[in-house]
Design an enzyme around this catalytic site. Structure first.
Site, PDB file in Angstrom:
ATOM      1  N   GLU A   1      41.549  34.960  29.774  1.00 28.74           N
ATOM      2  CA  GLU A   1      41.068  33.505  29.817  1.00 28.74           C
ATOM      3  C   GLU A   1      40.992  32.863  28.507  1.00 28.74           C
ATOM      4  O   GLU A   1      41.257  31.576  28.411  1.00 28.74           O
ATOM      5  CB  GLU A   1      39.637  33.416  30.702  1.00 28.74           C
ATOM      6  CG  GLU A   1      39.548  32.156  31.104  1.00 28.74           C
ATOM      7  CD  GLU A   1      38.322  31.852  32.121  1.00 28.74           C
ATOM      8  OE1 GLU A   1      38.563  31.762  33.253  1.00 28.74           O
ATOM      9  OE2 GLU A   1      37.256  31.946  31.687  1.00 28.74           O
TER      10      GLU A   1
ATOM     11  N   HIS B   1      43.841  60.333  36.892  1.00 33.64           N
ATOM     12  CA  HIS B   1      44.294  60.894  38.091  1.00 33.64           C
ATOM     13  C   HIS B   1      44.746  59.677  39.075  1.00 33.64           C
ATOM     14  O   HIS B   1      45.091  59.807  40.468  1.00 33.64           O
ATOM     15  CB  HIS B   1      43.329  61.600  39.074  1.00 33.64           C
ATOM     16  CG  HIS B   1      42.769  62.817  38.338  1.00 33.64           C
ATOM     17  ND1 HIS B   1      43.225  63.975  38.576  1.00 33.64           N
ATOM     18  CD2 HIS B   1      41.734  62.818  37.700  1.00 33.64           C
ATOM     19  CE1 HIS B   1      42.496  65.051  37.867  1.00 33.64           C
ATOM     20  NE2 HIS B   1      41.414  64.367  37.346  1.00 33.64           N
TER      21      HIS B   1
ATOM     22  N   LYS C   1      41.979  24.965  41.440  1.00 32.10           N
ATOM     23  CA  LYS C   1      40.904  24.486  42.169  1.00 32.10           C
ATOM     24  C   LYS C   1      41.420  23.095  42.872  1.00 32.10           C
ATOM     25  O   LYS C   1      40.840  22.686  43.880  1.00 32.10           O
ATOM     26  CB  LYS C   1      40.030  24.207  41.074  1.00 32.10           C
ATOM     27  CG  LYS C   1      39.241  25.365  40.616  1.00 32.10           C
ATOM     28  CD  LYS C   1      38.362  25.229  39.411  1.00 32.10           C
ATOM     29  CE  LYS C   1      37.467  26.311  38.819  1.00 32.10           C
ATOM     30  NZ  LYS C   1      36.510  26.042  37.887  1.00 32.10           N
TER      31      LYS C   1
END
Length: 559
Positions: free
Chosen positions: A363, A394, A523
């Protein structure tokens, strides 16, 4: 010490000088080709001591990066050309280095000692900060010792922090990381707009013993307010409307909106517009952390960050850990062209740290426009990802070792664990971390793989075929950050290191690391689509994909 704001002017760097330094660095990379890290260790027996830095018990080992003394000198020249020290000092002096929002960037002030002074616009910030900290500590002590009670007179047992982004990632990560110091109420975190998140959390709680912390600077964040409204309805349905004031507190600067929600100003903890969300864990946003670990441990957390702040502010360029860390990050991203970096804490309690860094880093430095309004001519911030070791071994280490992309790795290691009775198990963790770091650097040649296969009894023809599959190119750059023990102080210092590293990388890229305009468009479009999805408005001016998706969703819902 007394700090004073030096005004809003921010110097513009000499782009010609910076470009010349960058081209010199690139010519150096082309001339010497891909560095063989293994050769450096053979040729320089002091490679480790020459390519590592210390800050008390904090060790930064970058000896397994493909750099030479010449590389470091050219990187230092780049830092000088970018005016890294000048920009650093501008932040510490309170200049409005967040140029697009015309704000100072002063999360560093949040961890200053109480006896210091930091003047900004005629106000001593430290005085205000210490006042909020004292309020937090008083409230935290009351909840922790049981003197603060819910509406029915019962002790608070569970805390639910409702926030998103910096109001969630930091508090959740730190609370989990400091579990050995957690002697307060149980802490839960709700962030997602998915109703399952709040529903699953509430399903195991008792309303009479639950306290909600609503964390939102503006108190308008859509996801946070939606979850808060569900929580409020839950409390009212079980305990009555009058219970809201005893079961909700707010961390916000919007006192009017907090009051409208039903939370009294005496239960509101404020913070300031010069605190960015992803840098807010040091502020009242960290209240849930204090509730978990207590005020004294929270202050140790702040002191750890302040320790790194002092080092960043005063250490010379060549000995400055955040600056060296940033220069190597820039080298990997811009000069070498590595598109991502993996952060692997060999500490299960830091499992959430990579996700926290994703916001802090991506960000901040996921930008395409420079401070002077020009499109960047080189790549900006990398993709940041990772998981805890040994789990990652793993899952995705296969790609780190044998994938076609070179991905620099940043290992985080603590010398000791908290569980002294399980010390042999912790040795296994440390051994695995050191082994992975060495394996990435050393690799295994085809010939060594073939010999190993022959020695194991496999015939020559099959050994020849398998050797390629069992070989590792090696020469994969990795760094190691080592501290003694995962304490509040150590965690504060680690987070501050990454904050400053990301800031310096932003300086080198000539971008504003403290805004986040890229999150706004989504948004806005969500606000437009929500009433359409609910059938309150008709669709118009939509692309065929969005229209098709809306139609499919509504049809499957039977609307």
């Amino acid at each position: 010490m007394r700090y004073k704001s030096m005004g809003d002017s921010l110097s513009i760097r000499n782009e010609k000088a910076f470009e010349a330094a960058l081209q010199a660095l690139r010519r150096h990379a082309i001339k010497d080709g891909v560095y063989d890290i293994r050769r450096h260790f053979i040729e320089d027996e002091q490679r480790f001591s020459n390519f590592s830095l210390n800050l008390d018990d904090f060790l930064f080992d970058f000896s397994k990066c493909g750099v030479t003394f010449k590389t470091l000198q050219l990187l230092d020249d780049l830092a000088v050309a970018a005016d890294v020290l000048g920009r650093r000092d501008a932040m510490f002096s309170g200049k409005a280095i967040n140029t697009t929002e015309k704000r100072s960037v002063l999360h560093i002030a949040l961890r200053l000692p109480a006896d210091e002074v930091f003047m900004l616009d005629g106000t001593d910030l430290v005085h205000d900060i210490q006042g909020v900290l004292a309020d937090m500590e008083r409230f935290s002590d009351m909840v922790r010792d049981g003197s603060y009670k819910g509406n029915s007179g019962e002790k608070i047992i569970d805390i639910v922090n409702i926030g998103i982004g910096g109001s969630d990632l930091g508090p959740a990560m730190v609370t989990y990381a400091l579990k050995p110091y957690h002697d307060g109420p149980n802490c839960h975190f709700v962030s997602n707009a998915d109703s399952a998140h709040i529903s699953d959390t509430l399903s195991v709680l008792n309303p009479a013993t639950t306290l909600f912390v609503i964390a939102s600077k503006t108190f308008t964040t859509a996801e946070t307010i939606a979850n808060a409204q569900v929580a409020r309805q839950w409390i009212m349905s079980h305990l009555g409307k009058e219970a809201v004031c005893k079961h909700f507190i707010a961390v916000s600067s919007a006192l009017d909106k907090v009051a409208e929600f039903g939370i009294d100003s005496s239960r509101t903890f404020r913070f300031w517009d010069w605190v960015g969300g992803r840098y807010s864990i040091w502020s009242a946003i960290g209240l849930v952390v204090m509730l978990a670990i207590g005020g004294q441990n929270f202050r140790q957390f702040l002191e750890g960050a302040q320790h790194m702040d002092r080092h960043f502010k005063t250490a010379p360029l060549r000995k400055n850990i955040p600056i060296r860390f940033a220069l190597l990050g820039f080298w990997h991203r811009v000069v070498c062209g590595y598109a991502s970096r993996a952060v692997i804490p060999y500490a299960q309690r830091l499992a959430r740290f990579p996700a926290y860094l994703q916001q802090l880093d991506m960000e901040s430095n996921g930008k395409q426009v420079s401070l002077d309004g020009k499109t960047l001519t080189f790549s900006s911030g990398p993709v940041v990802w990772g998981d805890s070791g040994t789990n990652g071994q793993h899952a995705f280490f296969q790609l780190l070792h044998q994938g076609t992309d070179v991905i620099p790795v940043e290992f985080i290691l603590f010398i000791k664990g908290h569980e002294q009775n399980l010390h042999p198990m912790y040795d296994m963790l440390v051994a695995n971390c050191l082994a992975q770091s060495k394996a990435l650097m050393k690799g295994r040649s085809v010939e060594d793989a073939r010999r190993m296969l022959l020695k194991s009894g496999i015939d020559e023809r099959e050994s020849e075929n398998l050797a390629l599959h069992k070989s590792f190119a090696g020469n994969r750059p990795n760094m190691m950050l080592v501290q003694d023990l995962l304490t509040p102080f150590a965690l504060g210092r680690l987070i501050a290191l990454y904050e400053h590293r990301i800031f310096v990388e932003g300086i080198l890229m000539n971008i504003n690391s403290f805004d986040q305009w890229g999150v706004e468009l989504g948004k806005e479009l969500a606000n437009e689509l929500l009433p359409i999805l609910r059938g309150e408005n008709k669709t118009n001016n939509r692309d065929s994909s969005t229209l098709g998706l809306l139609a499919h969703i509504q049809a499957r819902r039977g609307e």
